[in-house]
Design a protein around this motif. Structure first.
Motif, short mmCIF file in Angstrom:
data_model
loop_
_atom_site.label_atom_id
_atom_site.label_comp_id
_atom_site.label_asym_id
_atom_site.label_seq_id
_atom_site.Cartn_x
_atom_site.Cartn_y
_atom_site.Cartn_z
N ARG A 21 0.84 -1.21 0.00
CA ARG A 21 0.00 0.00 0.00
C ARG A 21 0.87 1.26 0.00
NH1 ARG A 21 -2.85 -3.27 3.58
NH2 ARG A 21 -2.10 -2.11 5.38
N ILE A 22 1.96 1.24 0.77
CA ILE A 22 2.87 2.39 0.80
C ILE A 22 3.51 2.59 -0.57
CG2 ILE A 22 5.10 3.20 1.71
CD1 ILE A 22 4.25 1.90 4.41
N CYS A 23 3.96 1.51 -1.17
CA CYS A 23 4.59 1.60 -2.49
C CYS A 23 3.59 2.11 -3.52
CB CYS A 23 5.17 0.24 -2.89
SG CYS A 23 6.26 0.34 -4.32
N GLY A 84 11.85 -10.02 -21.13
CA GLY A 84 12.24 -8.63 -21.37
C GLY A 84 11.97 -7.65 -20.25
N TRP A 85 11.53 -8.13 -19.11
CA TRP A 85 11.24 -7.25 -17.97
C TRP A 85 12.48 -7.08 -17.10
CZ3 TRP A 85 6.54 -4.87 -17.28
CH2 TRP A 85 5.50 -5.31 -18.10
N ARG A 86 12.63 -5.91 -16.52
CA ARG A 86 13.65 -5.66 -15.49
C ARG A 86 12.93 -5.74 -14.15
NH1 ARG A 86 17.27 -0.25 -14.38
NH2 ARG A 86 18.31 -1.12 -12.55
N VAL A 87 13.46 -6.55 -13.24
CA VAL A 87 12.79 -6.77 -11.96
C VAL A 87 13.58 -6.11 -10.84
CG1 VAL A 87 11.94 -8.51 -10.34
CG2 VAL A 87 11.85 -8.96 -12.81
N LEU A 88 12.90 -5.26 -10.09
CA LEU A 88 13.48 -4.63 -8.89
C LEU A 88 12.78 -5.24 -7.69
CD1 LEU A 88 13.26 -0.89 -10.01
CD2 LEU A 88 15.22 -2.41 -10.21
N ARG A 89 13.56 -5.73 -6.74
CA ARG A 89 12.99 -6.34 -5.53
C ARG A 89 13.37 -5.53 -4.31
NH1 ARG A 89 10.65 -11.06 -5.48
NH2 ARG A 89 10.65 -12.29 -7.38
N PHE A 90 12.39 -5.33 -3.43
CA PHE A 90 12.61 -4.63 -2.18
C PHE A 90 11.99 -5.44 -1.06
CE2 PHE A 90 12.27 -1.34 -5.46
CZ PHE A 90 13.47 -0.67 -5.27
N TRP A 91 12.65 -5.47 0.08
CA TRP A 91 12.07 -6.09 1.26
C TRP A 91 10.98 -5.17 1.80
CZ3 TRP A 91 12.66 -10.98 2.21
CH2 TRP A 91 13.82 -11.63 1.79
N ALA A 92 9.94 -5.74 2.31
CA ALA A 92 8.80 -4.97 2.83
C ALA A 92 9.25 -3.98 3.90
CB ALA A 92 7.73 -5.91 3.37
N ASN A 93 10.15 -4.40 4.77
CA ASN A 93 10.58 -3.48 5.83
C ASN A 93 11.34 -2.28 5.26
OD1 ASN A 93 12.85 -5.07 5.22
ND2 ASN A 93 13.67 -4.88 7.28
N GLN A 94 12.03 -2.45 4.12
CA GLN A 94 12.68 -1.31 3.45
C GLN A 94 11.64 -0.28 3.02
OE1 GLN A 94 14.72 -3.72 0.30
NE2 GLN A 94 16.27 -2.13 0.51
N VAL A 96 8.58 0.19 4.22
CA VAL A 96 7.93 0.80 5.37
C VAL A 96 8.86 1.80 6.06
CG1 VAL A 96 6.94 0.35 7.66
CG2 VAL A 96 6.38 -1.15 5.72
N GLU A 97 10.12 1.43 6.23
CA GLU A 97 11.06 2.26 6.98
C GLU A 97 11.68 3.39 6.16
OE1 GLU A 97 13.91 -0.52 8.54
OE2 GLU A 97 12.38 -1.56 9.72
N ASN A 98 11.76 3.22 4.83
CA ASN A 98 12.45 4.22 4.02
C ASN A 98 11.80 4.38 2.64
OD1 ASN A 98 14.33 6.02 3.00
ND2 ASN A 98 15.93 4.50 2.73
N PRO A 99 10.55 4.85 2.61
CA PRO A 99 9.89 4.99 1.31
C PRO A 99 10.61 5.97 0.38
CG PRO A 99 8.54 5.93 3.06
CD PRO A 99 9.69 5.23 3.72
N TRP A 103 11.72 5.24 -3.43
CA TRP A 103 11.36 6.17 -4.51
C TRP A 103 12.59 6.49 -5.34
CZ3 TRP A 103 7.04 9.26 -5.94
CH2 TRP A 103 7.33 10.37 -6.75
N THR A 104 13.71 6.81 -4.68
CA THR A 104 14.94 7.18 -5.39
C THR A 104 15.46 6.03 -6.24
OG1 THR A 104 15.51 8.77 -3.67
CG2 THR A 104 17.31 8.00 -5.07
N GLU A 105 15.47 4.82 -5.69
CA GLU A 105 15.96 3.67 -6.45
C GLU A 105 15.08 3.39 -7.67
OE1 GLU A 105 17.48 0.02 -4.74
OE2 GLU A 105 17.46 1.00 -2.78
N ILE A 106 13.78 3.47 -7.49
CA ILE A 106 12.87 3.23 -8.61
C ILE A 106 13.04 4.33 -9.66
CG2 ILE A 106 10.44 3.07 -9.32
CD1 ILE A 106 9.90 1.91 -6.47
N GLU A 107 13.13 5.56 -9.21
CA GLU A 107 13.32 6.68 -10.14
C GLU A 107 14.60 6.51 -10.96
OE1 GLU A 107 12.77 11.43 -9.93
OE2 GLU A 107 14.08 10.58 -8.40
#
Length: 126
Positions: A21-23, A84-94, A96-99, A103-107
């Motif tokens: 939900r945060i993401c 052909g997809w690029r996959v970015l994985r984040f831990w849920a606690n990342q 929640v603790e550092n949205p 944001w910066t990594e996705i950008e």
């Protein structure tokens, strides 16, 4: 089959985790440099948590249970990448603790995939 996939995607959206939900709040409404994301987008037999279709970027939010399914996640990622997809994985606690960090990594990933868009879109009246 399509009806089953649609129903499953709706269920996954409805039952999303706090981190998802945060993401989604970060990504929805083209908030990230104007890129459109979809939630629970079907890719082959899988559902990506979030997908930017125009750049073929997937964002996966992994909860604690993913620590016990590394091989499954690796196969899933490999299948998406093979398509052909690029996959970015984040831990849920990342998330929640550092949205802001997420944001910066996705950008950065978006801009790396679309270097011609290195400048944010201009708003109305500018």
């Amino acid at each position: 089959m399509q009806d089953e996939a649609t129903a499953r995607a709706r269920e996954l959206r409805r039952d999303g985790s706090r981190a998802e939900r945060i993401c989604w709040e970060l990504l929805r409404g083209r908030r990230l440099n104007g890129f459109k994301f979809r939630r629970q987008h079907s890719i082959g037999p899988y559902f990506a948590d979030f997908a930017c279709i125009s750049l073929k970027i997937v964002i996966e939010i992994d909860g604690d249970h993913h620590a016990f399914q590394v091989e499954t996640d690796n196969r899933r990622t490999a299948a998406m990448e093979q398509d052909g997809w690029r996959v970015l994985r984040f831990w849920a606690n990342q998330v929640v603790e550092n949205p802001e960090g997420i944001w910066t990594e996705i950008e950065q990933a978006l801009l790396a995939s679309a270097p011609h868009l290195a400048s944010p879109p201009r708003g109305r009246g500018t």
